[in-house]
Design an enzyme around this catalytic site. Structure first.
Site, PDB file in Angstrom:
ATOM      1  CG  ASN A  97      -1.553   1.309   1.523  1.00  0.00           C
ATOM      2  OD1 ASN A  97      -2.443   1.758   0.799  1.00  0.00           O
ATOM      3  ND2 ASN A  97      -1.075   1.987   2.566  1.00  0.00           N
ATOM      4  CB  SER A 154      -3.228   5.832  -8.392  1.00  0.00           C
ATOM      5  OG  SER A 154      -3.876   7.071  -8.625  1.00  0.00           O
ATOM      6  CE1 TYR A 170       0.630   7.977  -6.548  1.00  0.00           C
ATOM      7  CE2 TYR A 170      -1.103   8.831  -7.967  1.00  0.00           C
ATOM      8  CZ  TYR A 170      -0.713   8.118  -6.841  1.00  0.00           C
ATOM      9  OH  TYR A 170      -1.667   7.563  -6.020  1.00  0.00           O
ATOM     10  CB  ALA A 171       1.107   8.916 -14.482  1.00  0.00           C
ATOM     11  CB  SER A 173       5.765   4.825 -10.052  1.00  0.00           C
ATOM     12  OG  SER A 173       5.033   5.924  -9.572  1.00  0.00           O
ATOM     13  CE  LYS A 174       0.343   4.540  -6.369  1.00  0.00           C
ATOM     14  NZ  LYS A 174       0.295   3.584  -5.252  1.00  0.00           N
TER      15      LYS A 174
HETATM   16  N1  LIG Z   1      -5.936   8.979  -1.133  1.00  0.00           N
HETATM   17  C1  LIG Z   1      -6.195   8.895  -2.424  1.00  0.00           C
HETATM   18  O1  LIG Z   1      -6.991   9.667  -3.002  1.00  0.00           O
HETATM   19  C2  LIG Z   1      -5.523   7.821  -3.236  1.00  0.00           C
HETATM   20  C3  LIG Z   1      -5.944   7.639  -4.564  1.00  0.00           C
HETATM   21  C4  LIG Z   1      -5.333   6.652  -5.323  1.00  0.00           C
HETATM   22  C5  LIG Z   1      -4.329   5.859  -4.770  1.00  0.00           C
HETATM   23  N2  LIG Z   1      -3.939   6.075  -3.482  1.00  0.00           N
HETATM   24  C6  LIG Z   1      -2.853   5.232  -2.973  1.00  0.00           C
HETATM   25  O2  LIG Z   1      -3.220   4.621  -1.734  1.00  0.00           O
HETATM   26  C7  LIG Z   1      -2.045   4.394  -0.956  1.00  0.00           C
HETATM   27  C8  LIG Z   1      -2.232   4.961   0.431  1.00  0.00           C
HETATM   28  O3  LIG Z   1      -2.712   6.253   0.331  1.00  0.00           O
HETATM   29  P1  LIG Z   1      -3.209   7.079   1.588  1.00  0.00           P
HETATM   30  O4  LIG Z   1      -4.061   8.156   1.064  1.00  0.00           O
HETATM   31  O5  LIG Z   1      -3.761   6.163   2.624  1.00  0.00           O
HETATM   32  O6  LIG Z   1      -1.796   7.715   2.042  1.00  0.00           O
HETATM   33  P2  LIG Z   1      -1.090   8.028   3.438  1.00  0.00           P
HETATM   34  O7  LIG Z   1       0.073   8.873   3.058  1.00  0.00           O
HETATM   35  O8  LIG Z   1      -2.078   8.538   4.450  1.00  0.00           O
HETATM   36  O9  LIG Z   1      -0.574   6.618   3.960  1.00  0.00           O
HETATM   37  C9  LIG Z   1       0.609   6.052   3.512  1.00  0.00           C
HETATM   38  C10 LIG Z   1       1.426   5.573   4.688  1.00  0.00           C
HETATM   39  O10 LIG Z   1       2.647   5.047   4.143  1.00  0.00           O
HETATM   40  C11 LIG Z   1       3.719   5.431   4.972  1.00  0.00           C
HETATM   41  N3  LIG Z   1       4.964   5.440   4.206  1.00  0.00           N
HETATM   42  C12 LIG Z   1       5.395   6.380   3.334  1.00  0.00           C
HETATM   43  N4  LIG Z   1       6.594   6.051   2.839  1.00  0.00           N
HETATM   44  C13 LIG Z   1       6.919   4.852   3.397  1.00  0.00           C
HETATM   45  C14 LIG Z   1       8.038   3.981   3.282  1.00  0.00           C
HETATM   46  N5  LIG Z   1       9.081   4.283   2.482  1.00  0.00           N
HETATM   47  N6  LIG Z   1       8.047   2.831   4.001  1.00  0.00           N
HETATM   48  C15 LIG Z   1       7.026   2.520   4.833  1.00  0.00           C
HETATM   49  N7  LIG Z   1       5.935   3.315   4.984  1.00  0.00           N
HETATM   50  C16 LIG Z   1       5.883   4.464   4.267  1.00  0.00           C
HETATM   51  C17 LIG Z   1       3.354   6.806   5.482  1.00  0.00           C
HETATM   52  O11 LIG Z   1       4.044   7.125   6.686  1.00  0.00           O
HETATM   53  C18 LIG Z   1       1.836   6.695   5.666  1.00  0.00           C
HETATM   54  O12 LIG Z   1       1.499   6.332   7.004  1.00  0.00           O
HETATM   55  C19 LIG Z   1      -0.887   5.016  -1.740  1.00  0.00           C
HETATM   56  O13 LIG Z   1      -0.235   4.024  -2.476  1.00  0.00           O
HETATM   57  C20 LIG Z   1      -1.589   5.999  -2.663  1.00  0.00           C
HETATM   58  O14 LIG Z   1      -0.837   6.269  -3.825  1.00  0.00           O
HETATM   59  C21 LIG Z   1      -4.509   7.029  -2.707  1.00  0.00           C
END
Ligand SMILES: NC(=O)c1ccc[n+]([C@@H]2O[C@H](COP(=O)([O-])OP(=O)(O)OC[C@H]3O[C@@H](n4cnc5c(N)ncnc54)[C@H](O)[C@@H]3O)[C@@H](O)[C@H]2O)c1
Length: 275
Positions: A97, A154, A170-171, A173-174
């Protein structure tokens, strides 16, 4: 349905950037509610502590292991997997995640930011798989039960840029993450291991207030949130639970015939943009 009793799940990014529910935090808690032993990994001890408080409040602390780890560093990921096995004995589910976006096109984006985007969104999943796949394969050889891996992609990699901005790293890598998932799934398709990707759209996680408001320079968080709601055909952003439920399904035994594919969770955004 979706019973994880006795299963062990390793969820990366199991905290969230702010108060509330991030995708990894909701996924970790949902899998615990469904009976799993959960190993939650995060770079930030404080983010992880918040998830630990929730697990304790829900009476799941004996099925919860919180580990601080930078998922971009192979030795740390290996150590996490070893500690998960030492505590719970196996790994049935891996949820890759960790991720996040940075704005920019190839000219405006510094090389270091590009590289970090690849590391954060892609290498983290590669390393998770690198150290968990041999464990799942050995489980399959000895017990006939391999495992399930779910990556978090994403819609930013599909047909448009979230929020109208370009986030080339981002685009890329996802999109790479989905291809990585398909390729890995086929490599392990006869070894009892399934690999899929959940592809969220515009979700209302703490990331919106904590990161996007700053990145987009939106003075008014409410205006940004209203814009994000309005951009979704359903009329509202999803939340972390929408992602968590999709992950739980793909990780469950009920999804036993699903591998090498992705599940879009976006309230119709992708279809509307490409219609
Ligand atoms: N929120 C959105 O709208 C959305 C949309 C599409 C995809 N996503 C994807 O969902 C995932 C989670 O998103 P979110 O909104 O919950 O984000 P978030 O940033 O709240 O949670 C991500 C967590 O990952 C941790 N983290 C960051 N780098 C790290 C590392 N190197 N090693 C270990 N932990 C690490 C952070 O400390 C954080 O707690 C991501 O991959 C994001 O790209 C989110």
């Amino acid at each position: 349905m979706l019973d994880f009793t006795g299963k062990v799940a390793l969820v990366t990014g199991a905290g969230s950037v702010g108060a509330g529910w991030g995708n990894g935090k909701a996924t970790a808690v949902l899998l615990a509610r469904q009976g799993a032993f959960v190993c939650g990994v995060d770079l930030e001890p404080r983010a992880l502590a918040s998830t630990t408080d929730i697990m304790t409040a829900e009476g799941a602390s004996d099925r919860w292991l919180a580990l601080t780890c930078n998922m971009t560093i192979s030795d740390q990921v290996k150590s996490v997997v070893d500690q998960c096995i030492a505590r719970f004995g196996r790994v049935d589910v891996l949820v890759n995640n960790v991720g996040g976006s940075a704005p920019g096109d190839p000219v405006s984006m510094p090389v270091e930011v590009w590289q970090h985007q690849l590391d954060l969104n892609l290498t983290t999943a590669f390393l998770g798989c690198k150290h968990v796949l041999p464990v799942m394969e050995a489980q399959f050889d000895s017990t006939g039960k391999g495992g399930a891996i779910v990556n978090i992609g994403s819609v930013g990699s599909h047909s448009f840029q979230l929020g109208g901005r370009v986030s080339a790293g981002y685009a890329a890598s996802k999109a790479g993450l989905e291809a990585f998932g398909r390729s890995t799934a086929i490599a392990y398709v006869r070894k009892g291991i399934r690999v899929n990707t959940v592809v969220p759209g515009s979700m209302h996680t703490p990331l919106v207030e904590h990161r996007l408001v700053k990145q987009l320079g939106a003075a008014d968080a409410e205006a940004l949130i209203a814009k994000r709601h309005a951009a979704v055909p359903m009329g509202f952003m999803g939340d972390a639970w929408d992602v968590a439920h999709a992950v739980a399904y793909l990780a469950s035994d009920e999804a036993r015939y699903i591998t090498a594919t992705h599940l879009v969770v976006d309230g119709g955004m992708t279809a509307a943009r490409s219609a």
